[in-house]
Design an enzyme around this catalytic site. Structure first.
Site, PDB file in Angstrom:
ATOM      1  N   GLU A  88      -6.952   2.273  -4.270  1.00  0.00           N
ATOM      2  CA  GLU A  88      -7.767   2.605  -5.643  1.00  0.00           C
ATOM      3  C   GLU A  88      -6.449   2.818  -6.901  1.00  0.00           C
ATOM      4  O   GLU A  88      -5.576   3.404  -6.411  1.00  0.00           O
ATOM      5  CB  GLU A  88      -8.455   3.799  -5.381  1.00  0.00           C
ATOM      6  CG  GLU A  88      -9.746   3.630  -4.393  1.00  0.00           C
ATOM      7  CD  GLU A  88     -10.569   2.877  -5.006  1.00  0.00           C
ATOM      8  OE1 GLU A  88     -10.762   2.393  -6.013  1.00  0.00           O
ATOM      9  OE2 GLU A  88     -11.451   2.427  -3.923  1.00  0.00           O
ATOM     10  N   CYS A 152     -14.103  11.102  -2.645  1.00  0.00           N
ATOM     11  CA  CYS A 152     -13.120  10.328  -2.726  1.00  0.00           C
ATOM     12  C   CYS A 152     -12.416  10.226  -3.955  1.00  0.00           C
ATOM     13  O   CYS A 152     -11.314  10.338  -4.072  1.00  0.00           O
ATOM     14  CB  CYS A 152     -13.425   8.873  -2.029  1.00  0.00           C
ATOM     15  SG  CYS A 152     -13.809   8.721  -0.420  1.00  0.00           S
ATOM     16  N   HIS A 171      -9.277   3.426   0.408  1.00  0.00           N
ATOM     17  CA  HIS A 171     -10.419   3.257   1.247  1.00  0.00           C
ATOM     18  C   HIS A 171     -10.479   2.527   2.573  1.00  0.00           C
ATOM     19  O   HIS A 171      -9.918   1.492   2.284  1.00  0.00           O
ATOM     20  CB  HIS A 171     -11.681   2.678   0.240  1.00  0.00           C
ATOM     21  CG  HIS A 171     -12.409   3.777  -0.481  1.00  0.00           C
ATOM     22  ND1 HIS A 171     -12.532   3.910  -1.777  1.00  0.00           N
ATOM     23  CD2 HIS A 171     -13.285   4.874  -0.034  1.00  0.00           C
ATOM     24  CE1 HIS A 171     -13.296   5.020  -2.285  1.00  0.00           C
ATOM     25  NE2 HIS A 171     -13.729   5.471  -1.173  1.00  0.00           N
TER      26      HIS A 171
END
Length: 205
Positions: A88, A152, A171
Site C-alpha cells: 500500500e 488496515c 496486504h
C-alpha cells in the site's frame, strides 16, 4: 562492541488477529513465518499480533515506536479480495465507519482529527515492489493506493503519522488463495530486505 553495534538496527512487524470470517488471520501467520526466516544477524526483528480494534492500535503504535525505536515499522493485514501480495502506498485519515471486534468505531470516523486527508510512506513503494518481485518470483506483488478504510488503513495512517512516514503496509491474501504460509513469509522477507537496502542507501547518500 562491534557485535553490539551490528545488532543496533531494529525492525518492527505487526500482523492482525482473527476477525469476521478470518478465524485464522493469514497476516499474523505470514509474520510468524517471517520471524522464523529472520532478516539476517544484524537486524533485530520484533513481531507483534495486533487485535482488530481501533483503540488498541491507537495505544500500541506510539508504544512500539517509543520502546523499540525501529528503523522502520511494517504492518501486515489480510484482504479477502486480494490474490497478490499488495503493497500500500498511502493511509487515509477518514471514513472509518465499520465497527471493530469491540463494536467500536472512532468518534469522528477518523485517525487524527484535522490531520491530512492521506499520508504517504517515505519508502519508494514502486521500487520495493520491483525488488521483491525479482527476489521472490514465485509470488506476485502489486501496488495499491487504497488500504480499505478499516483497521488496515487505520493502522497504516496512524503509523505513518507517528513515525513520520517510516512505515509501510502490506496486504496478503487468505492462506491457500493462492499462497502457502511459507510463501507469504518469504514474500515478507523479500519486501523487508528491499526496504532495508533502500533505507541504508538513502542514509549513505
Amino acid at each position: 562492541m562491534d557485535g553490539m553495534e551490528s545488532r543496533s538496527k531494529t525492525v518492527v512487524v505487526t500482523g492482525f488477529g482473527p476477525f469476521g470470517e478470518h478465524e485464522v488471520n493469514s497476516s499474523w501467520v505470514a509474520v510468524q513465518e517471517l520471524e522464523k526466516l529472520g532478516l539476517g544477524d544484524d537486524i533485530n526483528l520484533k513481531v507483534f499480533e495486533v487485535p482488530v480494534e481501533y483503540q488498541a492500535v491507537q495505544m500500541l503504535i506510539p508504544e512500539l515506536l517509543e520502546t523499540h525505536k525501529p528503523q522502520v515499522i511494517v504492518h501486515v493485514g489480510v484482504s479477502g479480495m486480494a490474490s497478490t501480495v499488495t503493497i500500500e502506498k498511502c493511509g487515509h485519515n477518514a471514513g472509518y465507519i465499520r465497527m471493530d471486534n469491540c463494536n467500536f468505531c472512532p468518534g469522528m470516523y477518523c485517525c487524527v482529527e484535522e490531520g491530512p486527508e492521506y499520508l504517504h510512506s517515505i519508502i519508494d513503494i514502486d521500487a520495493v515492489c520491483k525488488g521483491a518481485s525479482s527476489a521472490c518470483p514465485e509470488v506476485q506483488f502489486t501496488v495499491s493506493t487504497d488500504a480499505g478504510r478499516y483497521l488496515c488503513d487505520f493502522i497504516y495512517y496512524t503509523s505513518l503519522h507517528q513515525s513520520r512516514g517510516k512505515s509501510m503496509f502490506i496486504h496478503v491474501p487468505p492462506l491457500g488463495k493462492p499462497y502457502t504460509a511459507a510463501q507469504l513469509g518469504q514474500a515478507l522477507q523479500a519486501i523487508l530486505t528491499v526496504i532495508l537496502d533502500l533505507l541504508e542507501y538513502s542514509e549513505d547518500h
